[in-house]
Scaffold this active site. Structure first.
Site, PDB file in Angstrom:
ATOM      1  N   ASN A 159       0.809  -1.237   0.000  1.00 45.97           N
ATOM      2  CA  ASN A 159       0.000   0.000   0.000  1.00 45.97           C
ATOM      3  C   ASN A 159       0.834   1.275   0.000  1.00 45.97           C
ATOM      4  OD1 ASN A 159       0.716  -0.477   2.700  1.00 45.97           O
ATOM      5  ND2 ASN A 159      -1.081   0.598   3.442  1.00 45.97           N
ATOM      6  N   GLU A 255       3.954  -3.704  12.346  1.00 45.68           N
ATOM      7  CA  GLU A 255       2.966  -2.641  12.134  1.00 45.68           C
ATOM      8  C   GLU A 255       1.822  -3.286  11.373  1.00 45.68           C
ATOM      9  OE1 GLU A 255       3.341   0.476  13.183  1.00 45.68           O
ATOM     10  OE2 GLU A 255       5.390   0.275  13.889  1.00 45.68           O
ATOM     11  N   CYS A 289      -3.004   2.186   6.221  1.00 45.77           N
ATOM     12  CA  CYS A 289      -3.253   1.532   7.523  1.00 45.77           C
ATOM     13  C   CYS A 289      -3.870   2.484   8.518  1.00 45.77           C
ATOM     14  CB  CYS A 289      -1.951   0.956   8.064  1.00 45.77           C
ATOM     15  SG  CYS A 289      -0.638   2.183   8.166  1.00 45.77           S
TER      16      CYS A 289
HETATM   17  P1  NAD Z   1      -0.110  -9.100   4.026  1.00 46.22           P
HETATM   18  O1  NAD Z   1       0.112  -9.439   5.453  1.00 46.22           O
HETATM   19  O2  NAD Z   1      -0.914  -9.999   3.201  1.00 46.22           O
HETATM   20  O3  NAD Z   1       1.293  -8.950   3.265  1.00 46.22           O
HETATM   21  C1  NAD Z   1       2.312  -8.098   3.721  1.00 46.22           C
HETATM   22  C2  NAD Z   1       3.663  -8.674   3.326  1.00 46.22           C
HETATM   23  O4  NAD Z   1       3.830  -9.924   3.991  1.00 46.22           O
HETATM   24  C3  NAD Z   1       3.818  -8.957   1.837  1.00 46.22           C
HETATM   25  O5  NAD Z   1       5.130  -8.684   1.449  1.00 46.22           O
HETATM   26  C4  NAD Z   1       3.551 -10.450   1.738  1.00 46.22           C
HETATM   27  O6  NAD Z   1       4.175 -11.057   0.637  1.00 46.22           O
HETATM   28  C5  NAD Z   1       4.172 -10.919   3.043  1.00 46.22           C
HETATM   29  N1  NAD Z   1       3.656 -12.204   3.515  1.00 46.22           N
HETATM   30  C6  NAD Z   1       2.400 -12.682   3.401  1.00 46.22           C
HETATM   31  N2  NAD Z   1       2.328 -13.913   3.972  1.00 46.22           N
HETATM   32  C7  NAD Z   1       3.560 -14.195   4.451  1.00 46.22           C
HETATM   33  C8  NAD Z   1       4.128 -15.298   5.145  1.00 46.22           C
HETATM   34  N3  NAD Z   1       3.413 -16.367   5.464  1.00 46.22           N
HETATM   35  N4  NAD Z   1       5.448 -15.230   5.488  1.00 46.22           N
HETATM   36  C9  NAD Z   1       6.172 -14.142   5.199  1.00 46.22           C
HETATM   37  N5  NAD Z   1       5.690 -13.076   4.536  1.00 46.22           N
HETATM   38  C10 NAD Z   1       4.398 -13.096   4.174  1.00 46.22           C
HETATM   39  O7  NAD Z   1      -0.697  -7.623   4.067  1.00 46.22           O
HETATM   40  P2  NAD Z   1      -1.249  -6.779   2.827  1.00 46.22           P
HETATM   41  O8  NAD Z   1      -2.630  -7.198   2.552  1.00 46.22           O
HETATM   42  O9  NAD Z   1      -0.278  -6.791   1.723  1.00 46.22           O
HETATM   43  O10 NAD Z   1      -1.210  -5.310   3.429  1.00 46.22           O
HETATM   44  C11 NAD Z   1      -2.314  -4.685   3.933  1.00 46.22           C
HETATM   45  C12 NAD Z   1      -2.321  -4.787   5.429  1.00 46.22           C
HETATM   46  O11 NAD Z   1      -1.163  -4.170   5.954  1.00 46.22           O
HETATM   47  C13 NAD Z   1      -3.499  -4.069   6.046  1.00 46.22           C
HETATM   48  O12 NAD Z   1      -4.004  -4.832   7.109  1.00 46.22           O
HETATM   49  C14 NAD Z   1      -2.871  -2.783   6.579  1.00 46.22           C
HETATM   50  O13 NAD Z   1      -3.575  -2.189   7.631  1.00 46.22           O
HETATM   51  C15 NAD Z   1      -1.523  -3.262   6.986  1.00 46.22           C
HETATM   52  N6  NAD Z   1      -0.567  -2.149   7.033  1.00 46.22           N
HETATM   53  C16 NAD Z   1      -0.148  -1.697   8.252  1.00 46.22           C
HETATM   54  C17 NAD Z   1       0.709  -0.610   8.320  1.00 46.22           C
HETATM   55  C18 NAD Z   1       1.154  -0.059   9.648  1.00 46.22           C
HETATM   56  O14 NAD Z   1       2.086   0.745   9.659  1.00 46.22           O
HETATM   57  N7  NAD Z   1       0.532  -0.437  10.745  1.00 46.22           N
HETATM   58  C19 NAD Z   1       1.152   0.002   7.144  1.00 46.22           C
HETATM   59  C20 NAD Z   1       0.709  -0.493   5.934  1.00 46.22           C
HETATM   60  C21 NAD Z   1      -0.151  -1.578   5.883  1.00 46.22           C
END
Ligand code: NAD
Length: 512
Positions: A159, A255, A289
């Site tokens: 994002n 995060e 987020c």
């Molecule tokens: P996601 O958890 O699906 O993926 C995030 C990352 O993790 C990606 O690079 C993905 O390839 C990796 N990933 C997924 N499964 C994994 C596993 N089993 N092992 C290792 N890596 C893995 O999240 P998303 O849908 O891409 O992102 C959106 C989410 O992120 C929303 O919930 C949003 O609120 C959150 N977010 C939080 C912040 C914050 O600062 N708190 C910032 C941005 C996004």
């Protein structure tokens, strides 16, 4: 050739040059959410590539940790300037890859420039060995050192693909670590642009690696081989990675998701609140987020705030282009469109009222969705408690400030909040909200951009913080080296255990 293609050529040349691979790999496509076009491809890494990246990073880190913190800070300082030298290309690349509008891409690159400048100034002071009192004044002293951890893994989402791949890495690099970044598969190019820029800023080779591919494939070897994991993404994935980090006993900071509340209190500056609430809902089409998905409006100002807010949401200019004047872009992917549509359809079917939007906008882009305002939302609707991650907000009427606070806190998440009220009162109301950051009379920028202050989530929204001193010190191993200056702290000759315990008791009591 679009601005996106041009930015790829100017910034990266070929993606292959910037991804660490040990052998020839299968390729994945980069598809732009602006027009659904397949733009280029990149090699998809395998576990062996992770091993190679960590090995090379570990070797490079042994020299990097011996450089002075000032020399490392100088790299960050140059980077903060380079971001502006490459502003146009970065904006085009982030927009083309993620679909967000120009002003939201601008927030990303500003975040990187601010983080780089902040830690360039702050890191040398933070990393200096610090003298602290020892147990016996004049007879002892202690010094705290902050050693780098080694190799920090950064797993980042799609994002905010440029800043979330780079900003945490900058703090880790400043502290003397090497970094291996695993970006989301939808937004690999933005992470590669980060690598290009840090290397242009003078970061020695092999200190910043990018491995691209599926998280479930690359995550386990990365966590097994790294010394710390910085994760940004969903709460569901964060929970899984916490288990793995726990098994490997590596430090972990996460995060995660949110269901952020915005409070419009009876003394709110209504005109500003309307504008702020729109920004809080539509930034990056709600795929932020810290964006707002719940608005609690005090009864006294419901009739003033709500019609104006709904009118403003209907006026949001949705587009899929590179113009500064477009307010909101499309969602990133078909998956994201499905989630958003399902949340809204479920709410409609269970009796929610749609005050604005409530439908996809395929004539704008394949995954565009209208800015949507719901009311009459009840707890049995998915949208009430689950993160939608789209431009969808629910309005709730509350009797007073107490109810607004209680309902804002009634969530498993605790990432961010925004409160519109008298600024003095805002501080005390804000401190009662269970969220890691709270912005008073601002959508989210004032808290996010407070670089000296920590940022992160309470409850299911995270562990640890980025920004502030803690955002850098978490990438260090604190070590205490204490000296007994005259005599070891143990029973001196001729005194005996009993006499010694009397002396120590008197001394410890005097310290109370
Ligand atoms: P996601 O958890 O699906 O993926 C995030 C990352 O993790 C990606 O690079 C993905 O390839 C990796 N990933 C997924 N499964 C994994 C596993 N089993 N092992 C290792 N890596 C893995 O999240 P998303 O849908 O891409 O992102 C959106 C989410 O992120 C929303 O919930 C949003 O609120 C959150 N977010 C939080 C912040 C914050 O600062 N708190 C910032 C941005 C996004």
């Amino acid at each position: 050739m679009t601005q996106f293609d041009d930015a790829i050529v100017r910034l990266l040349g070929s993606a292959d040059s910037w991804i660490t691979t040990a052998a020839h790999r299968e390729r994945a496509e980069v598809v732009s959410p602006l027009d659904g076009r397949s733009v280029t491809t990149y090699p998809v890494c395998e576990p062996d590539d992770v091993t190679l990246a960590v090995t090379r990073a570990r070797r490079a880190q042994t020299s990097w940790q011996k450089t002075s913190s000032q020399d490392r800070a100088a790299v960050l300082s140059r980077l903060s300037q380079l971001v502006w030298d490459w502003e146009k290309e970065l904006l085009d690349l982030i927009q083309g890859e993620n679909g967000k509008v120009r002003s939201h891409a601008f927030e990303e690159i500003s975040d990187v420039a601010m983080t780089a400048s902040h830690y360039a100034k702050r890191a040398p002071a933070l990393l200096k060995p610090t003298r602290v009192p020892g147990p016996l004044p004049l007879l002892s002293r202690a010094t705290v050192h902050h050693h780098p951890l080694g190799v920090v893994a950064v797993i980042s989402p799609w994002n905010y693909p440029f800043t979330l791949a780079l900003s945490d890495a900058l703090a880790a690099l400043a502290a003397g670590n090497a970094v291996v970044v695993k970006p989301d598969s939808n937004t690999v190019l933005s992470a590669l642009a980060a690598k290009v820029l840090v290397e242009k800023a003078g970061l020695p080779a092999d200190l910043f690696h990018v491995v691209a591919g599926r998280g479930s494939v690359l995550g386990p070897p990365l966590i097994k081989n790294c010394d710390y994991l910085m994760f940004t993404g969903s709460t569901a994935t964060g929970r899984k990675l916490a288990v793995q980090a726990g098994e490997e006993l590596v430090g972990f900071s996460a995060e995660l998701g949110g269901k952020n509340a915005l409070l419009v209190l009876h003394d709110a500056p209504i005109r500003r609140a309307v504008k702020g609430a729109v920004k809080a809902v539509i930034s990056n089409a709600g795929q932020l987020c810290i964006s707002t998905e719940r608005i609690y409006v005090e009864d006294a100002v419901w009739d003033t705030f709500v019609p104006r807010f709904v009118r403003a949401m209907k006026k949001v200019r949705v587009g899929a282009d590179y113009a500064w004047s477009t307010d909101m872009g499309p969602l990133i992917s078909a998956d994201q469109l499905t989630t958003v549509s399902e949340h809204v359809e479920d709410a409609k079917a269970k009796g929610a009222t749609v005050l604005a939007g409530g439908e996809p906008l395929p004539h704008i882009a394949p995954h565009a969705y209208a800015p949507t305002v719901l009311t009459d939302v009840t707890d049995d609707m998915v949208v009430a408690r689950s993160e939608t991650f789209g431009p969808v907000v629910s309005l709730y009427r509350v009797a007073d400030t107490e109810e607004a606070i209680a309902r804002a806190n009634d969530s498993e998440y605790g990432l961010n909040a925004s409160i519109w009220t008298n600024p003095v009162r805002g501080q005390s109301v804000g401190a009662r909200i269970e969220a890691g950051t709270v912005s008073i009379n601002d959508a989210y920028v004032v808290a996010w951009a407070s670089m000296h202050a920590p940022m992160g989530g309470m409850k299911a929204s995270g562990i640890g913080r980025r920004h502030g001193d803690t955002g850098l010190l978490k990438y260090t191993e604190p070590q205490t080296v204490a000296t007994s200056l005259v005599h070891p702290i143990q029973v001196p000759p001729l005194i005996g255990e009993r006499g010694w315990s009397r002396i120590m008791r008197t001394f410890v009591k005097a310290w109370r």
